[in-house]
Design an enzyme around this catalytic site. Structure first.
Site, mmCIF file in Angstrom:
data_model
loop_
_atom_site.group_PDB
_atom_site.id
_atom_site.type_symbol
_atom_site.label_atom_id
_atom_site.label_comp_id
_atom_site.label_asym_id
_atom_site.label_seq_id
_atom_site.Cartn_x
_atom_site.Cartn_y
_atom_site.Cartn_z
ATOM 1 N N LYS A 169 33.629 15.941 53.389
ATOM 2 C CA LYS A 169 33.832 15.362 54.743
ATOM 3 C C LYS A 169 33.466 14.009 54.704
ATOM 4 C CE LYS A 169 33.353 19.792 56.981
ATOM 5 N NZ LYS A 169 32.350 20.851 57.776
ATOM 6 N N LYS A 224 37.318 29.180 48.836
ATOM 7 C CA LYS A 224 36.990 29.384 50.218
ATOM 8 C C LYS A 224 37.772 30.346 50.897
ATOM 9 C CE LYS A 224 34.879 26.150 52.335
ATOM 10 N NZ LYS A 224 34.579 24.988 53.377
ATOM 11 N N GLU A 232 32.993 31.598 48.774
ATOM 12 C CA GLU A 232 32.513 31.682 50.166
ATOM 13 C C GLU A 232 32.774 32.980 50.458
ATOM 14 O OE1 GLU A 232 33.446 28.585 53.152
ATOM 15 O OE2 GLU A 232 34.970 30.282 53.660
ATOM 16 N N ARG A 251 31.162 -9.492 55.311
ATOM 17 C CA ARG A 251 31.517 -8.331 56.081
ATOM 18 C C ARG A 251 31.924 -7.012 55.169
ATOM 19 N NH1 ARG A 251 29.661 -6.006 59.441
ATOM 20 N NH2 ARG A 251 29.469 -8.076 60.425
ATOM 21 N N ASP A 303 28.742 31.657 54.390
ATOM 22 C CA ASP A 303 29.333 30.794 55.441
ATOM 23 C C ASP A 303 29.091 31.233 56.873
ATOM 24 O OD1 ASP A 303 31.073 28.859 56.647
ATOM 25 O OD2 ASP A 303 32.682 30.205 56.934
#
Length: 282
Positions: free
Chosen positions: A134, A166, A199, A99, A221
């Protein structure tokens, strides 16, 4: 041992701990300790294979006596019926590693397959597809390995290997000029040789960055393709450029044709379906 290997080893240790606990009582109760066998990895849908090298490490760490024969390497295009590897050894070991090996290979192969689609979509342009942070907690290193296998490029691995200013950083720092200046001063003071990316949310912020300078890459962005084309023209090749935010497979080519160096796509890792495969006795 390098950082990457340390992360992989830690992941494998945690995965065995959560899956086996104090013992695989199903296997221990019905399979004799001396029983030997052989299992094959069977591909059940087309895609890009990824995770073979990690799978070998899973088997080695659990039972070094297991023999792994590899017929297809990471990055290979696979189709239903293909058998990329066969593993021989104690039946108990085959059953207890099945597994975890499949979880890793299905996930990595799904990511590599998705990345390959995006990379193919960009053929003929200068643009490369980037991953993001992410990722699945604990599996980032494997997921970013899969992106590379699929033909993509890794962005930063984490918060430690690049500075990415950012919108929140800029706002909390008090503006673009302060954010860039402080980032450069920090690197100098700490002796860090880190690339700096910033950004921007509009052409006005882009102009501020160009006036200040001192960065390595500028991220546009949530720009439209039309704004992206203007932004690339304003940069004029002085810095690397990246498009990010809301870009789909269907719109990917539109942004690439604006001339950006990179397009970051969170979907490569955050919403991927694993490639269907199984591990069967043979």
């Amino acid at each position: 041992m390098n950082k990457e290997q340390e992360l992989i080893d830690s992941l494998i240790d945690l995965a065995f701990a959560e899956d086996i606990g104090d013992g695989d009582h199903t296997t221990l109760s019905c399979i004799p300790e001396t029983a030997m066998g052989k299992s094959k990895l069977l591909i059940k849908e087309p895609g890009i294979l990824a995770g073979i090298e990690v799978a070998k490490e899973v088997f080695r760490r659990f039972d070094p006596t297991m023999k792994v024969t590899v017929y297809m390497e990471d990055g290979a295009e696979v189709k239903p019926g293909d058998v990329p590897m066969v593993v021989e050894g104690k039946v108990r070991s085959l059953l207890q590693t099945e597994r975890l090996m499949l979880n890793i290979m299905q996930r990595m192969s799904g990511i590599a397959t998705m990345t390959h689609r995006y990379a193919e979509r960009l053929k003929g342009t200068r643009t490369r597809v980037l991953d993001t942070r992410k990722t699945t907690p604990g599996m980032r290193i494997l997921e970013k390995m899969a992106v590379k296998i699929g033909g993509g490029v890794n962005h930063r691995i984490g918060l430690f290997d690049m500075i990415l200013l950012k919108d929140n950083h800029v706002d909390f720092a008090g503006g673009i000029d302060k954010a860039i200046t402080r980032a450069k001063e920090y690197c100098k003071a700490k002796g860090k040789d880190l690339k700096i990316e910033i950004e921007v949310r509009n052409l006005d912020e882009l102009q501020q960055v160009l006036d200040v300078g001192g960065v390595d890459r500028i991220m546009f962005d949530n720009f439209t393709p039309e704004l992206t084309k203007k932004a690339v023209g304003m940069v004029g090749g002085r810095y690397e450029t990246e498009s990010s935010g809301g870009i789909t497979f269907d719109t990917l080519r539109d942004y690439a044709e604006c001339g950006v160096d990179f397009i970051s796509v969170g979907a490569l890792t955050h919403s991927v379906k694993g490639l269907d495969m199984s591990f069967k006795a043979c």
